[in-house]
Design an enzyme around this catalytic site. Sequence first.
Site, PDB file in Angstrom:
ATOM      1  N   GLU A  31      14.586   2.110  -7.257  1.00  0.00           N
ATOM      2  CA  GLU A  31      14.546   1.437  -5.949  1.00  0.00           C
ATOM      3  C   GLU A  31      14.429  -0.081  -6.109  1.00  0.00           C
ATOM      4  O   GLU A  31      13.953  -0.569  -7.145  1.00  0.00           O
ATOM      5  CB  GLU A  31      13.369   1.956  -5.125  1.00  0.00           C
ATOM      6  CG  GLU A  31      12.028   1.810  -5.824  1.00  0.00           C
ATOM      7  CD  GLU A  31      10.882   1.462  -4.899  1.00  0.00           C
ATOM      8  OE1 GLU A  31      11.077   0.627  -3.999  1.00  0.00           O
ATOM      9  OE2 GLU A  31       9.791   1.999  -5.114  1.00  0.00           O
ATOM     10  N   LYS A  92      13.454  -5.199   3.834  1.00  0.00           N
ATOM     11  CA  LYS A  92      12.989  -3.917   3.311  1.00  0.00           C
ATOM     12  C   LYS A  92      13.721  -2.814   4.073  1.00  0.00           C
ATOM     13  O   LYS A  92      13.677  -2.768   5.298  1.00  0.00           O
ATOM     14  CB  LYS A  92      11.471  -3.823   3.519  1.00  0.00           C
ATOM     15  CG  LYS A  92      10.853  -2.472   3.201  1.00  0.00           C
ATOM     16  CD  LYS A  92       9.331  -2.568   3.290  1.00  0.00           C
ATOM     17  CE  LYS A  92       8.683  -1.193   3.294  1.00  0.00           C
ATOM     18  NZ  LYS A  92       7.207  -1.281   3.357  1.00  0.00           N
ATOM     19  N   ASP A 146       8.770   7.886   3.381  1.00  0.00           N
ATOM     20  CA  ASP A 146       8.996   8.488   2.058  1.00  0.00           C
ATOM     21  C   ASP A 146       8.719   9.991   2.109  1.00  0.00           C
ATOM     22  O   ASP A 146       9.432  10.782   1.472  1.00  0.00           O
ATOM     23  CB  ASP A 146       8.081   7.866   0.996  1.00  0.00           C
ATOM     24  CG  ASP A 146       8.424   6.411   0.683  1.00  0.00           C
ATOM     25  OD1 ASP A 146       9.399   5.891   1.251  1.00  0.00           O
ATOM     26  OD2 ASP A 146       7.698   5.802  -0.126  1.00  0.00           O
ATOM     27  N   LYS A 163       0.143   5.116  -3.997  1.00  0.00           N
ATOM     28  CA  LYS A 163      -0.722   3.968  -4.151  1.00  0.00           C
ATOM     29  C   LYS A 163      -2.109   4.217  -3.611  1.00  0.00           C
ATOM     30  O   LYS A 163      -2.293   4.870  -2.576  1.00  0.00           O
ATOM     31  CB  LYS A 163      -0.106   2.769  -3.436  1.00  0.00           C
ATOM     32  CG  LYS A 163       1.039   2.171  -4.203  1.00  0.00           C
ATOM     33  CD  LYS A 163       2.017   1.525  -3.281  1.00  0.00           C
ATOM     34  CE  LYS A 163       2.695   2.576  -2.427  1.00  0.00           C
ATOM     35  NZ  LYS A 163       3.527   2.001  -1.395  1.00  0.00           N
TER      36      LYS A 163
HETATM   37  N1  PSU Z   1       4.868   1.022  -4.742  1.00  0.00           N
HETATM   38  C1  PSU Z   1       4.706  -0.191  -5.291  1.00  0.00           C
HETATM   39  N2  PSU Z   1       5.325  -1.237  -4.722  1.00  0.00           N
HETATM   40  C2  PSU Z   1       6.132  -1.097  -3.643  1.00  0.00           C
HETATM   41  C3  PSU Z   1       6.314   0.195  -3.063  1.00  0.00           C
HETATM   42  C4  PSU Z   1       5.662   1.210  -3.659  1.00  0.00           C
HETATM   43  O1  PSU Z   1       3.979  -0.359  -6.258  1.00  0.00           O
HETATM   44  O2  PSU Z   1       6.689  -2.075  -3.180  1.00  0.00           O
HETATM   45  C5  PSU Z   1       7.245   0.367  -1.899  1.00  0.00           C
HETATM   46  C6  PSU Z   1       8.161   1.547  -2.193  1.00  0.00           C
HETATM   47  O3  PSU Z   1       9.487   1.097  -1.985  1.00  0.00           O
HETATM   48  C7  PSU Z   1       7.767   2.584  -1.172  1.00  0.00           C
HETATM   49  C8  PSU Z   1       7.363   1.704  -0.031  1.00  0.00           C
HETATM   50  O4  PSU Z   1       8.812   3.454  -0.848  1.00  0.00           O
HETATM   51  O5  PSU Z   1       6.606   0.689  -0.686  1.00  0.00           O
HETATM   52  C9  PSU Z   1       6.577   2.417   1.041  1.00  0.00           C
HETATM   53  O6  PSU Z   1       6.491   1.586   2.151  1.00  0.00           O
HETATM   54  P1  PSU Z   1       5.990   2.172   3.557  1.00  0.00           P
HETATM   55  O7  PSU Z   1       4.544   2.496   3.333  1.00  0.00           O
HETATM   56  O8  PSU Z   1       6.193   1.042   4.533  1.00  0.00           O
HETATM   57  O9  PSU Z   1       6.839   3.361   3.858  1.00  0.00           O
END
Ligand code: PSU
Length: 306
Positions: A31, A92, A146, A163
């Site tokens: 990604e 994004k 996701d 995370k």
């Molecule tokens: N993990 C990381 N850095 C990131 C992300 C995940 O260490 O930048 C990103 C990934 O692309 C993941 C996204 O799919 O954050 C999730 O964002 P959201 O919570 O807005 O769906």
Amino acid sequence: MTGTAPAESPIRLTPDVRAALAARRPVVALETSVLAQGLPIPHNREAARRMLGAVARHAGVGAFTAVVDGVPALGLDDAELERFLARDGITKVSARDLAPTIAARRSGATTVAGTLALIATTEVTVFATGGIGGVHREGPFDESADLFELATTPAVVVCAGAKSILDLSATVERLETLGVPVVGYRTREFPAFFSATSGLPLSVSVDAVGEVREIVKAHRALGRRQAVLVVQQPPDEHALPAALIDDAVARALLEARDRGVRGPAVTPFLLAAVERATGGRSLTTNLALLEANADLAARIAAALLT
Ligand code: PSU
Ligand code: MN
């Protein structure tokens, strides 16, 4: 699956990706949101280099996914990758953002959800990332797209769990509800990204890539539409103590609330705040686990070709 992408796939493949697929060499999707939103300059360049290098060591090709001037792409040439590393005007792109970004001829960096939606139309099924998004800790309700795409895309996704900025317990519960097999590679616990343990036990843990292959084959034989999520701990020497991360996340959450950070901005904001709070140690961990995940994904992709 064999051959090149289906004729009807709108995804542009780079020549090296096309050649690898034709020669039945491993291709691992990567990604770009982690490069354009997740990691700061110049560390994002090192992340890209290390991830591509890890796949190349297994005679494979790492393919970054993105939308480039309205073209959905699997694989970027050097000049394109530079634009994503420079981050200028790069939005994004989650699954919902794909079509609007394409229609507006804009460029965007794909999240896990965006990447899964793109590769679903290709024959590439193995994807490496750092950590998936999931259920956020505090209201108002925020659950990463996701999870929905993991529930509806039969890919193999390699990550270091989700995370630690998230509600990990709720995230694991949602994965169960959605029918996503979560396979611990040399771990019996769901990893917490920066730290090795979360206290959340996994129902399946394997020691060898061949075992992952057997699970993926069984999953596919059933025609399941979910992804198989393969999780491994961050490399030992770089894993951070859970207490350090918990403390940093607690403070980051307060800061996010104070500043009214919302929607897609939440994850990048929290990651940056944790980085500051750990004096950059989280960055070293992040780069190491991205490389390790790309390496494991390449080995899994190779095993699936046999
Ligand atoms: N993990 C990381 N850095 C990131 C992300 C995940 O260490 O930048 C990103 C990934 O692309 C993941 C996204 O799919 O954050 C999730 O964002 P959201 O919570 O807005 O769906
Ligand atoms: Mn969100």
